[in-house]
Enzyme design. Structure first.
Site, PDB file in Angstrom:
ATOM      1  N   THR A 196       0.776  -1.308  -0.050  1.00  0.00           N
ATOM      2  CA  THR A 196      -0.186   0.099   0.125  1.00  0.00           C
ATOM      3  C   THR A 196       1.146   1.603   0.239  1.00  0.00           C
ATOM      4  O   THR A 196       2.069   1.156   1.289  1.00  0.00           O
ATOM      5  CB  THR A 196      -0.665  -0.047   0.883  1.00  0.00           C
ATOM      6  OG1 THR A 196      -2.073   1.281   1.453  1.00  0.00           O
ATOM      7  CG2 THR A 196      -0.734   0.102   2.505  1.00  0.00           C
ATOM      8  N   ARG A 197      -0.026   2.162  -0.960  1.00  0.00           N
ATOM      9  CA  ARG A 197       1.109   3.732  -0.638  1.00  0.00           C
ATOM     10  C   ARG A 197      -0.122   4.437  -0.316  1.00  0.00           C
ATOM     11  O   ARG A 197       0.325   5.837  -0.081  1.00  0.00           O
ATOM     12  CB  ARG A 197       1.262   3.952  -1.463  1.00  0.00           C
ATOM     13  CG  ARG A 197       0.858   3.419  -3.093  1.00  0.00           C
ATOM     14  CD  ARG A 197       0.900   4.449  -4.937  1.00  0.00           C
ATOM     15  NE  ARG A 197       0.109   5.710  -5.071  1.00  0.00           N
ATOM     16  CZ  ARG A 197      -0.893   5.647  -5.200  1.00  0.00           C
ATOM     17  NH1 ARG A 197      -1.818   4.070  -5.694  1.00  0.00           N
ATOM     18  NH2 ARG A 197      -1.400   6.614  -6.015  1.00  0.00           N
ATOM     19  N   HIS A 201      -8.370   1.953   5.373  1.00  0.00           N
ATOM     20  CA  HIS A 201      -9.715   1.658   5.631  1.00  0.00           C
ATOM     21  C   HIS A 201     -10.481   0.696   6.061  1.00  0.00           C
ATOM     22  O   HIS A 201      -9.983  -0.777   5.888  1.00  0.00           O
ATOM     23  CB  HIS A 201     -10.301   2.405   4.992  1.00  0.00           C
ATOM     24  CG  HIS A 201      -9.557   4.069   4.233  1.00  0.00           C
ATOM     25  ND1 HIS A 201      -9.247   4.962   6.019  1.00  0.00           N
ATOM     26  CD2 HIS A 201      -9.399   4.564   3.351  1.00  0.00           C
ATOM     27  CE1 HIS A 201      -8.834   6.003   5.712  1.00  0.00           C
ATOM     28  NE2 HIS A 201      -8.323   6.155   3.750  1.00  0.00           N
ATOM     29  N   GLY A 289      -3.868  -5.825  -5.801  1.00  0.00           N
ATOM     30  CA  GLY A 289      -5.042  -5.211  -5.756  1.00  0.00           C
ATOM     31  C   GLY A 289      -5.582  -4.605  -7.182  1.00  0.00           C
ATOM     32  O   GLY A 289      -4.651  -5.309  -8.303  1.00  0.00           O
ATOM     33  N   ARG A 290      -6.679  -4.648  -7.312  1.00  0.00           N
ATOM     34  CA  ARG A 290      -7.445  -4.241  -8.432  1.00  0.00           C
ATOM     35  C   ARG A 290      -6.401  -2.669  -8.610  1.00  0.00           C
ATOM     36  O   ARG A 290      -5.980  -1.761  -8.194  1.00  0.00           O
ATOM     37  CB  ARG A 290      -8.946  -3.584  -8.160  1.00  0.00           C
ATOM     38  CG  ARG A 290      -9.500  -4.762  -8.417  1.00  0.00           C
ATOM     39  CD  ARG A 290     -11.354  -4.253  -8.435  1.00  0.00           C
ATOM     40  NE  ARG A 290     -11.879  -3.060  -8.846  1.00  0.00           N
ATOM     41  CZ  ARG A 290     -12.273  -3.512  -9.655  1.00  0.00           C
ATOM     42  NH1 ARG A 290     -13.163  -5.227  -9.684  1.00  0.00           N
ATOM     43  NH2 ARG A 290     -13.175  -2.859 -10.935  1.00  0.00           N
TER      44      ARG A 290
END
Length: 582
Positions: A196-197, A201, A289-290
């Site tokens: 992740t960048r 959530h 991820g998408r």
């Protein structure tokens, strides 16, 4: 040194110790040196610590060509992203094959020695088409490659001398050997990497917990903390957000670890690269991820890559990887059910709610409340601390236009008006004043004009970062340089480009110094608008022709635009006037 254990197979670590280390330091004293920029430092760190295994240095020209054409090294090993040291033509002219040079950090510390095996000038547009599938420089990876990289590539073998020093979040900074050892210490035989960048959530946490249960594995938030996409929330804030959400996972099932990666935002190719890197860190599983590592919208408003293109590419090569790929399901919140569902779980008539990262950022900038179904309150509190509403942020006004267009007069008027309004310190960086006080040694060559604008951008970014308003009024004729300044500012505040589009005929009629007349007579060379081009902005926030307005009206147009953008508070409704004489 090669090391291997139960996690991820063979790892190539390029640091040396003992007598060999002393020899490398001694050689560095007489070697020619190359000073690394921030992006090159990130690549070198991951080359040296084994995260880029099986690479033992920068790609040879043969490997580079093979990577572009087939996503493989010339021996057939999967490797989708070219990694080379880019240098200037001047440095390359003094460089020879077989030479050893020393690579130093910006402070002059010896990081590694490089024995050069290859030296060539690549076709960077061709590289962009292969790696990014576009030459559109609204793509941040393309922009970096075509605008910010040096023109000559070096290939060669590396010997590590000094690991780069990091002061932040030291307890989360584990290189591949250290993270593998941590897995052994925790007794984790299966660990999932989540790339992740962005902040995390509720939907992300639910998605990870589902995949953890499916794989019977623990999870590591393995976040990219090097170069990401311009405008991303900084990693200091993001890591603090990650700390807040660890308690929402089962006890002792989730960890945080930092990856000092210079992301390319190359979509499908980058997803494969991320999987190989996580394999080297010892992970058993990796979540794709998408639109993984996608840079957002192109200059036509569409996505650069298909939403599942990255997942499909990595899945198609699963048999060649030593890590299991997990496709991240796309979750939407169904208000009526009070739960997150995958798209295939939605019933007829259920659309489901979703907030993108860009939409969330706009909500924060406008000071709007973020729905409780979307994010944890602790995370929103942290984001509000780092990303206050626009009306409380620093910003840069960048006036650009021909000499005599009215930039300086307009900038001065806006400066006075902002000081009248108050709320922020205001600094004016006028082109002529900056030339005298900051860039007096520079000529008016294209290279020096660009350097002058970049200096202005740097000062403006520091002002904006610290909550002030920076007003810049240079000619700034070149689009690429203005784009570099925008990128610089976007990381710390708001950037507002104002094209003062006064016609050249009007500019010449205002020319008190007679510069246009001298340029037309050939007495001044390289004068913008006469024998040197002015590249008009394509998408400025505001265009204004000062020949069409009084200067007072022009100043008010700029102030109204700042209110429209939320950078200044909108006027409050006037209170009713009560006539007590009745």
């Amino acid at each position: 040194m090669d090391t291997s254990n139960a996690h991820g197979g063979t790892l190539i670590n390029l640091y040396v110790e003992g007598e060999q280390l002393a020899q490398e330091k001694q050689k560095a004293e007489s070697n020619r040196s190359w000073d690394l920029n921030a992006r090159q430092m990130l690549d070198l760190e991951l080359l040296l610590n084994g995260a880029f295994s099986p690479l033992t240095g920068y790609l040879s020209q043969a490997d580079y060509t093979s990577v572009l054409e087939s996503m493989r090294l010339s021996d057939g090993t999967l490797w989708p992203i070219p990694v080379n040291l880019d240098v200037t033509e001047a440095f390359a002219a003094e460089t020879s094959i077989g030479e050893e040079i020393t690579l130093r950090d910006p402070e002059g510390v010896v990081i590694a020695n490089l024995v050069i095996t290859d030296l060539w000038t690549p076709d960077r547009e061709q590289e962009a088409m292969h790696v990014f599938k576009t030459t559109d420089d609204t793509h941040p990876g393309v922009c970096t490659l075509l605008r910010d990289s040096n023109p000559v590539y070096l290939g060669g073998t590396l010997t590590g001398v000094t690991p780069p020093l990091h002061y932040d979040f030291a307890h989360y900074r584990r290189d591949p050997r250290a993270l593998r050892a941590k897995f052994d210490e925790l007794g984790w035989d299966k660990a999932i990497a989540f790339q992740t960048r962005n902040p995390i959530h509720k939907a992300h946490v639910i998605m990870m917990k589902r995949l953890m249960a499916k794989a019977q594995a623990n999870v590591v938030i393995h976040t990219a903390v090097g170069k990401t996409k311009p405008g991303d929330i900084d990693h200091f804030c993001r890591v603090r957000c990650y700390e807040k959400i660890l308690g929402y996972f089962p006890q002792d099932s989730a960890q945080i670890s930092l990856l000092p990666l210079a992301m390319r935002m190359a979509g499908p190719r980058e997803a494969l690269w991320h999987a190989i890197i996580r394999q080297n860190y010892g992970f058993s599983h990796f979540i794709v991820g998408r639109d993984h590592a996608g840079p957002g919208r192109n200059n036509r408003g569409g996505l650069f890559y298909g939403p599942t293109e990255a997942q499909e590419l990595v899945a198609s090569l699963q048999s060649e990887l030593k890590i299991t790929v997990l496709k991240a399901p796309f979750l939407r919140y169904v208000k009526e059910r009070g739960e997150f569902c995958e798209e295939h779980e939605l019933l007829s008539g259920e659309a489901g709610l979703y907030i993108s990262g860009a939409e969330l950022k706009q909500m924060l900038l406008k000071g709007e409340s973020v729905p409780s179904w979307f994010a944890y309150p602790e995370v929103i509190d942290e984001l509000n601390r780092t990303l206050p509403p626009r009306s409380k942020q620093g910003f840069t006004l960048f006036f650009t236009g021909l000499s005599g267009s009215g930039k300086s007069t307009l900038a001065n008027g806006v400066m006075v008006k902002l000081r009248e309004i108050g709320g922020r310190p205001v600094s004016l960086l006028d082109g002529d004043v900056v030339r005298k006080n900051l860039s007096s040694e520079l000529s008016f060559s294209k290279e020096h004009r660009n350097l002058n604008i970049l200096r202005i951008g740097y000062v403006a970014s520091e002002i904006s970062k610290n909550g002030g308003a920076a007003i810049c009024a240079p000619i700034a004729p070149y689009a690429a340089t203005r784009k570099s300044v925008r990128s610089m500012i976007d990381e710390v505040g708001a950037f507002v480009e104002i094209h003062v589009a006064t016609p050249i005929e009007v500019c010449e009629s205002r020319d008190r110094k007679g510069l246009y007349a001298m340029a037309r007579a050939g007495k001044i060379k390289g004068f913008t608008g006469i024998d040197d081009p002015y590249e008009a902005p394509e998408n400025p926030e505001l265009v204004i022709d000062t020949s069409q307005y009084s200067m007072t009206d022009a100043v008010n147009i700029v102030i109204d635009k700042l209110k429209e953008l939320g950078l200044l508070p909108a006027p409050k409704p006037k209170a009713a006037v009560i006539d007590y004489s009745i």
